[in-house]
Design a protein around this motif. Structure first.
Motif, short mmCIF file in Angstrom:
data_model
loop_
_atom_site.label_atom_id
_atom_site.label_comp_id
_atom_site.label_asym_id
_atom_site.label_seq_id
_atom_site.Cartn_x
_atom_site.Cartn_y
_atom_site.Cartn_z
N SER A 23 15.56 -28.10 -20.41
CA SER A 23 14.26 -28.06 -19.78
C SER A 23 13.60 -26.72 -19.98
O SER A 23 14.27 -25.73 -20.11
CB SER A 23 14.40 -28.30 -18.29
OG SER A 23 15.09 -27.24 -17.72
N GLY A 25 11.69 -23.23 -19.29
CA GLY A 25 11.51 -22.38 -18.19
C GLY A 25 12.01 -21.02 -18.08
O GLY A 25 11.90 -20.53 -17.04
N ASP A 26 12.58 -20.26 -18.95
CA ASP A 26 12.94 -18.91 -18.55
C ASP A 26 12.00 -17.92 -19.17
O ASP A 26 10.93 -18.22 -19.58
CB ASP A 26 14.36 -18.58 -18.97
CG ASP A 26 14.44 -18.15 -20.37
OD1 ASP A 26 13.55 -18.51 -21.09
OD2 ASP A 26 15.36 -17.45 -20.74
N ALA A 31 14.94 -23.35 -22.60
CA ALA A 31 15.73 -24.11 -21.74
C ALA A 31 17.09 -23.58 -21.74
O ALA A 31 17.77 -23.56 -22.66
CB ALA A 31 15.80 -25.44 -22.31
N THR A 34 20.95 -26.17 -19.85
CA THR A 34 21.31 -27.53 -20.11
C THR A 34 22.64 -27.62 -20.83
O THR A 34 22.94 -26.85 -21.71
CB THR A 34 20.26 -28.18 -20.99
OG1 THR A 34 19.02 -27.96 -20.39
CG2 THR A 34 20.49 -29.63 -21.19
N HIS A 61 24.16 -25.74 -15.02
CA HIS A 61 23.20 -24.81 -14.42
C HIS A 61 23.70 -23.37 -14.46
O HIS A 61 23.07 -22.51 -13.84
CB HIS A 61 22.92 -25.21 -12.97
CG HIS A 61 22.22 -26.53 -12.83
ND1 HIS A 61 20.86 -26.67 -12.94
CD2 HIS A 61 22.71 -27.78 -12.62
CE1 HIS A 61 20.52 -27.94 -12.78
NE2 HIS A 61 21.63 -28.63 -12.59
N ASP A 64 21.11 -20.77 -15.94
CA ASP A 64 19.99 -20.58 -15.01
C ASP A 64 20.41 -19.77 -13.80
O ASP A 64 19.69 -18.89 -13.34
CB ASP A 64 19.45 -21.94 -14.55
CG ASP A 64 18.56 -22.59 -15.59
OD1 ASP A 64 17.93 -21.87 -16.38
OD2 ASP A 64 18.49 -23.83 -15.62
N ARG A 355 15.05 -20.59 -13.70
CA ARG A 355 14.21 -21.46 -14.54
C ARG A 355 12.79 -20.93 -14.70
O ARG A 355 12.06 -21.38 -15.57
CB ARG A 355 14.19 -22.87 -13.96
CG ARG A 355 15.44 -23.68 -14.24
CD ARG A 355 15.23 -25.15 -13.97
NE ARG A 355 14.99 -25.43 -12.57
CZ ARG A 355 15.94 -25.66 -11.68
NH1 ARG A 355 17.21 -25.59 -12.03
NH2 ARG A 355 15.64 -25.94 -10.42
N HIS A 356 12.39 -20.01 -13.84
CA HIS A 356 11.02 -19.48 -13.89
C HIS A 356 11.07 -17.95 -13.91
O HIS A 356 10.40 -17.28 -13.15
CB HIS A 356 10.22 -20.00 -12.69
CG HIS A 356 10.21 -21.48 -12.59
ND1 HIS A 356 9.43 -22.28 -13.39
CD2 HIS A 356 10.94 -22.33 -11.81
CE1 HIS A 356 9.64 -23.55 -13.10
NE2 HIS A 356 10.55 -23.60 -12.15
N GLU A 404 8.17 -24.53 -9.89
CA GLU A 404 9.01 -25.71 -10.11
C GLU A 404 8.24 -26.98 -9.79
O GLU A 404 8.32 -27.97 -10.54
CB GLU A 404 10.27 -25.63 -9.23
CG GLU A 404 11.22 -26.80 -9.39
CD GLU A 404 11.90 -26.86 -10.74
OE1 GLU A 404 12.58 -27.86 -11.02
OE2 GLU A 404 11.76 -25.90 -11.53
N ARG A 407 5.91 -27.60 -12.57
CA ARG A 407 6.62 -28.11 -13.74
C ARG A 407 6.92 -29.60 -13.60
O ARG A 407 6.76 -30.37 -14.54
CB ARG A 407 7.92 -27.34 -13.95
CG ARG A 407 8.71 -27.75 -15.19
CD ARG A 407 9.99 -26.95 -15.30
NE ARG A 407 10.95 -27.34 -14.31
CZ ARG A 407 11.83 -28.34 -14.48
NH1 ARG A 407 11.82 -29.05 -15.59
NH2 ARG A 407 12.69 -28.64 -13.54
#
Length: 423
Positions: A23, A25-26, A31, A34, A61, A64, A355-356, A404, A407
């Motif tokens: 996914s 997001g960083d 991603a 994953t 995870h 992340d 993730r962000h 989030e 997203r």
């Protein structure tokens, strides 16, 4: 952000058909966490059929969560008066959150762009890299302008030490153009420029890995070693005669190691290969690092360091720091226990921040400035310690939740429910 397409045959060192997409997001817009697998076996072997390839049943995870933890530690560490920073990585080992940040940036960049070269081709991927660098530059500029404006306004009501921003910038903006051109990097605003350089160099790194991953690692290690032998080789910095605080020519090795680790993990169901002897060696080294780096006197404890080594140089990514972060990363990414913990409530909270990470890093840097100003102006007693940390960490999690939710809405609105955020 793990696009790939069929192109010319890759080197045996590069997974030709990566596993599931991660996914977005960083910080690299990629991603990260994953679970990913590859259809390639050991170098030179034929691809394994799907029935015998190891696959994890759930999303991983760990990346992340590690990135989220690093970002929160950066927020704490960048407020010198913050008592909470006594508990962060920098006091329990040679490395700190910056090393984790850059290593994971290399790991996630491979997932986002290394596999993207294979899926979408060079032109599209280079455009995406350039777009991402542009976002990093905008974030860097925003943090700079907010810092200059805040300090100039705060000074109207209370004295502000010039070390909050370099003296050349603290008293005027005539030289602001130097910062905008990355010719001058103020303290605490120097890690995103490093990442821009590393990400901008990623196409070259990809080409070297495509020829041979071990050739790429060898050349990268040689350059890192050269900088450690001669630290004067650096990018120029108008604010510091020694150059960039994070010397990109040294830190690129950590970035390349991260990318290589992503390739290796992709061949083992998302985990790094687990070797008992290597885990023992990593644990022993981290124990040594803890004993050597721990601030015994600060805690009123007897000095237990066996060698009393000087703090290893951060600018050149000294070997002791490099070994420290690699040991931590290996223990986490080869551990099923760490994978399980990343699904806990704490692990998920950290993963949410991870993730962000561009948004969290930007917000955290601005909050750091306000925290330092509050402590300098009103004191750093326990009540304000609780307020600054509570408000700061709370706001960072609110930022993560906001992005989030956005997203999720974008994914739902995208055709087929796929990712709507550019990876």
């Amino acid at each position: 952000m793990t696009d790939q397409s069929s192109t010319a045959t890759l080197s045996r060192d590069v997974p030709a058909r990566p596993g599931p997409q991660a996914s977005p997001g960083d910080v690299a817009d990629e991603a990260p966490g994953t679970t990913h697998t590859t259809e390639d076996g050991p170098p030179g072997s034929a691809p394994q059929p799907p029935s015998v390839r190891p696959r994890s049943s759930s999303r991983d995870h760990r990346i992340d969560a590690m990135r989220g933890a690093a970002l929160l530690m950066m927020f704490v560490d960048h407020i010198p008066q913050n008592l909470l920073n006594r508990l962060t990585m920098r006091n329990v080992g040679f490395a700190d959150a910056a090393e984790i940040f850059v290593l994971l940036a290399g790991y996630a960049s491979w997932l986002a762009y290394g596999r993207g070269f294979a899926r979408n081709g060079a032109r599209d991927t280079v455009i995406r890299i350039a777009r991402r660098c542009g976002k990093l530059y905008v974030a860097q500029t925003l943090m700079l302008l907010v810092s200059v404006f805040t300090i100039r306004e705060w000074r109207r009501f209370s004295p502000v030490p010039v070390d909050f921003l370099e003296p050349e910038l603290a008293h005027g903006v005539s030289d602001l153009w130097r910062v905008l051109l990355l010719d001058a990097l103020p303290a605490n605003l120097n890690i995103l420029p490093l990442y821009m350089v590393l990400l901008g160099a990623f196409p070259l790194i990809y080409l070297l890995i495509r020829v041979s991953r071990f050739l790429a690692l060898g050349l990268s290690a040689g350059l890192w070693l050269l900088i450690n032998v001669d630290p004067t080789v650096n990018f120029p910095n108008w604010l510091d005669p020694d150059g960039w605080y994070f010397d990109p020519l040294a830190w690129q090795f950590l970035f390349v190691l991260g990318a290589s680790a992503a390739i290796e993990a992709g061949r083992h169901g998302g985990d790094l290969p687990s070797y008992r002897w290597l885990k023992i060696a990593a644990a022993l080294y981290l124990t040594f690092s803890l004993v050597e780096a721990f601030p015994w006197a600060q805690w009123g404890l007897p000095e237990l360091r066996p060698f009393a080594l000087p703090s290893p140089d951060k600018s050149t990514l000294a070997p002791l720091r490099l070994l420290d972060v690699m040991a931590i990363f290996y223990l986490v990414q080869s551990s099923s226990v760490a994978r399980t913990l990343s699904h806990s409530r704490l692990g998920q909270a950290l993963a949410l921040a991870g993730r962000h990470s561009l948004e969290i890093f930007t917000a955290g840097t601005v909050l750091d400035l306000f925290g330092r100003l509050v402590f300098t102006t009103f004191g750093a007693g326990w009540p304000l310690q609780i307020v600054v940390n509570g408000v700061g960490l709370g706001l960072l999690f609110l930022v993560a939740q906001f992005y989030e939710r956005r997203r999720v809405r974008q994914r739902a609105a995208a055709p087929g429910g796929g990712p709507a955020v550019e990876a």
